[in-house]
Design a protein around this motif. Structure first.
Motif, PDB file in Angstrom:
ATOM      1  N   LYS A  97       1.365  -0.941  -0.355  1.00  0.00           N
ATOM      2  CA  LYS A  97       0.120  -0.218   0.197  1.00  0.00           C
ATOM      3  C   LYS A  97       0.750   1.204   0.298  1.00  0.00           C
ATOM      4  O   LYS A  97       0.595   2.210  -0.629  1.00  0.00           O
ATOM      5  CB  LYS A  97      -0.503  -0.287   0.634  1.00  0.00           C
ATOM      6  N   GLY A  98       2.160   1.096   0.100  1.00  0.00           N
ATOM      7  CA  GLY A  98       3.523   2.137  -0.028  1.00  0.00           C
ATOM      8  C   GLY A  98       3.106   2.942   1.677  1.00  0.00           C
ATOM      9  O   GLY A  98       3.809   4.559   1.512  1.00  0.00           O
ATOM     10  N   ARG A  99       2.177   2.551   2.861  1.00  0.00           N
ATOM     11  CA  ARG A  99       2.098   3.336   3.768  1.00  0.00           C
ATOM     12  C   ARG A  99       4.035   3.830   4.422  1.00  0.00           C
ATOM     13  O   ARG A  99       4.612   2.413   4.382  1.00  0.00           O
ATOM     14  CB  ARG A  99       1.332   2.779   4.162  1.00  0.00           C
ATOM     15  N   PRO A 100       3.914   4.814   5.090  1.00  0.00           N
ATOM     16  CA  PRO A 100       5.486   5.116   5.479  1.00  0.00           C
ATOM     17  C   PRO A 100       5.835   4.926   6.331  1.00  0.00           C
ATOM     18  O   PRO A 100       6.951   3.937   6.842  1.00  0.00           O
ATOM     19  CB  PRO A 100       5.235   6.550   5.279  1.00  0.00           C
ATOM     20  N   LEU A 101       5.218   4.499   7.566  1.00  0.00           N
ATOM     21  CA  LEU A 101       5.651   3.424   8.476  1.00  0.00           C
ATOM     22  C   LEU A 101       5.339   2.714   8.944  1.00  0.00           C
ATOM     23  O   LEU A 101       6.695   1.597   9.238  1.00  0.00           O
ATOM     24  CB  LEU A 101       4.842   4.009   9.663  1.00  0.00           C
ATOM     25  N   ASP A 102       4.050   1.939   7.704  1.00  0.00           N
ATOM     26  CA  ASP A 102       4.824  -0.123   7.578  1.00  0.00           C
ATOM     27  C   ASP A 102       6.401  -0.042   6.883  1.00  0.00           C
ATOM     28  O   ASP A 102       6.214  -1.279   7.501  1.00  0.00           O
ATOM     29  CB  ASP A 102       4.120  -0.192   6.905  1.00  0.00           C
ATOM     30  N   ASN A 103       6.694   0.852   6.593  1.00  0.00           N
ATOM     31  CA  ASN A 103       7.632   0.249   5.282  1.00  0.00           C
ATOM     32  C   ASN A 103       8.813   0.835   6.263  1.00  0.00           C
ATOM     33  O   ASN A 103      10.291   0.208   5.817  1.00  0.00           O
ATOM     34  CB  ASN A 103       7.839   1.132   3.883  1.00  0.00           C
ATOM     35  N   LEU A 104       8.780   2.073   6.290  1.00  0.00           N
ATOM     36  CA  LEU A 104      10.042   2.286   7.925  1.00  0.00           C
ATOM     37  C   LEU A 104      10.253   0.898   8.680  1.00  0.00           C
ATOM     38  O   LEU A 104      11.493   0.798   8.831  1.00  0.00           O
ATOM     39  CB  LEU A 104       9.753   3.420   8.065  1.00  0.00           C
ATOM     40  N   GLU A 105       9.108   0.256   9.212  1.00  0.00           N
ATOM     41  CA  GLU A 105       9.314  -0.421  10.143  1.00  0.00           C
ATOM     42  C   GLU A 105       9.829  -1.865  10.085  1.00  0.00           C
ATOM     43  O   GLU A 105      11.090  -2.280  10.302  1.00  0.00           O
ATOM     44  CB  GLU A 105       8.166  -0.112  10.484  1.00  0.00           C
ATOM     45  N   PHE A 106       9.578  -2.280   8.727  1.00  0.00           N
ATOM     46  CA  PHE A 106       9.931  -3.277   7.873  1.00  0.00           C
ATOM     47  C   PHE A 106      11.774  -3.176   7.267  1.00  0.00           C
ATOM     48  O   PHE A 106      12.508  -4.162   7.494  1.00  0.00           O
ATOM     49  CB  PHE A 106       9.381  -3.524   6.683  1.00  0.00           C
ATOM     50  N   LEU A 107      11.953  -1.993   6.565  1.00  0.00           N
ATOM     51  CA  LEU A 107      13.081  -1.384   6.665  1.00  0.00           C
ATOM     52  C   LEU A 107      14.063  -1.599   7.989  1.00  0.00           C
ATOM     53  O   LEU A 107      15.348  -1.427   7.621  1.00  0.00           O
ATOM     54  CB  LEU A 107      13.424  -0.127   5.597  1.00  0.00           C
ATOM     55  N   GLN A 108      13.936  -1.043   9.332  1.00  0.00           N
ATOM     56  CA  GLN A 108      14.404  -1.071  10.131  1.00  0.00           C
ATOM     57  C   GLN A 108      14.349  -2.423  10.732  1.00  0.00           C
ATOM     58  O   GLN A 108      16.404  -2.578  10.961  1.00  0.00           O
ATOM     59  CB  GLN A 108      14.058  -0.251  11.382  1.00  0.00           C
ATOM     60  N   TRP A 109      13.930  -3.069  10.967  1.00  0.00           N
ATOM     61  CA  TRP A 109      14.080  -4.172  11.702  1.00  0.00           C
ATOM     62  C   TRP A 109      15.475  -4.820   9.709  1.00  0.00           C
ATOM     63  O   TRP A 109      16.288  -5.722  10.011  1.00  0.00           O
ATOM     64  CB  TRP A 109      12.945  -5.203  10.979  1.00  0.00           C
ATOM     65  N   MET A 110      15.173  -4.552   8.564  1.00  0.00           N
ATOM     66  CA  MET A 110      15.848  -5.490   7.436  1.00  0.00           C
ATOM     67  C   MET A 110      17.246  -4.773   7.406  1.00  0.00           C
ATOM     68  O   MET A 110      18.836  -5.482   7.636  1.00  0.00           O
ATOM     69  CB  MET A 110      15.435  -4.719   6.295  1.00  0.00           C
TER      70      MET A 110
END
Length: 283
Positions: A97-110
């Motif tokens: 969906k491209g929502r910033p917070l969801d993607n930020l959290e996953f990239l932080q984990w990555m």
């Protein structure tokens, strides 16, 4: 390792500018927003850099725009996780969906996971542009084979077959050595400018954090001076004169000091109350 990264881990306090800098520096990209990584291609290549040869890069679509194409990228990523026995659930329906917070959290984990594998050290032998191009060539080669098997009536009026566009990530090949050198020079300039932009964004992020830190301190002082017990005390009044000064060109410190001096001087000059006369008690 993946299961030990809890929600309160320091990984989830890494800012978006640091994440973008990490992606752009390692993959030679120029992302300016977290949601630009929502397609899953960036995550696939980060795993490819961390575990060379594990990710089938020819299956990764860096031009994915539709949710269907993005989901295919996350399927590749999930297969890699399964192969490496990484117990991490990927919220695909939310990420695409491209929502910033969801993607930020996953990239932080990555980032936390990749740094735990390679110690945060960049793989200097890894060529991210070449790996993306190689994936594009593999796709184009399969498309060319399919085109050769088409009937003759699929050819256009000029008698030549349909031309396949080159992979957008790689760009057209240079036929001359001078053109290649020019392209390399342009790429170096783009990378240098990209690094400057990333550094500036990081500086802005640090300045914003510093601003918020000192603002919170001033706010605490203001609340303390507004308490009923202290709001009329000379020191509280002097502090509020500094906090509420409207003219930023002049320091209100002198005014506050003058007020304190006058108040303290008035207290010193105030005559002490005379003792009340003693009354004679009747015997």
């Amino acid at each position: 390792m993946a299961s030990s990264i809890g929600v309160m881990d320091g990984a989830y306090f890494v800012g978006r500018n640091e994440i973008l800098s990490w992606i752009n520096n390692r993959l030679h990209l120029n992302l300016s927003r977290i949601e630009e990584a929502a397609s899953g291609a960036v995550q696939c290549q980060m795993m490819d850099m961390t575990f060379p040869g594990v990710v089938p890069m020819h299956k990764v679509n860096f031009d994915a725009k539709s949710e269907y194409d993005m989901i295919q990228n996350y399927k590749v990523l999930q297969e890699v996780f399964n192969k490496l026995k990484i117990e991490k659930h990927i919220e695909v329906s939310r990420l695409v969906k491209g929502r910033p917070l969801d993607n930020l959290e996953f990239l932080q984990w990555m980032k936390r996971y990749c740094d735990s594998v390679n110690g945060g050290i960049m793989n200097e032998n890894y060529n991210p542009v070449e790996r993306r191009c190689k994936g594009g060539k593999d796709r184009n080669n399969r498309s060319l084979k399919s085109a050769k098997s088409l009937p003759v009536n699929t050819m256009n009026n000029s008698g030549s077959g349909h031309t396949l566009s080159p992979n957008k990530t790689c760009g057209p090949k240079q036929s001359r050595s001078s053109g290649g050198a020019g392209a390399a020079s342009s790429l170096a300039e783009i990378q240098a400018l990209s690094k400057q932009v990333t550094d500036l964004k990081l500086s802005v992020d640090l300045l914003e954090k510093e601003r918020d830190f000192y603002f919170s301190k001033l706010r605490d002082i203001e609340i303390l001076c507004q308490t009923t017990e202290l709001e009329n005390e000379p020191m509280s009044v002097a502090v509020k004169k500094i906090l509420y000064a409207a003219d930023a060109s002049e320091s209100p410190l002198e005014e506050a000091q003058e007020y304190l001096n006058q108040t303290l001087h008035a207290v010193e000059e105030e005559p002490e109350p005379e003792p009340e006369p003693e009354t004679e008690t009747e015997a």
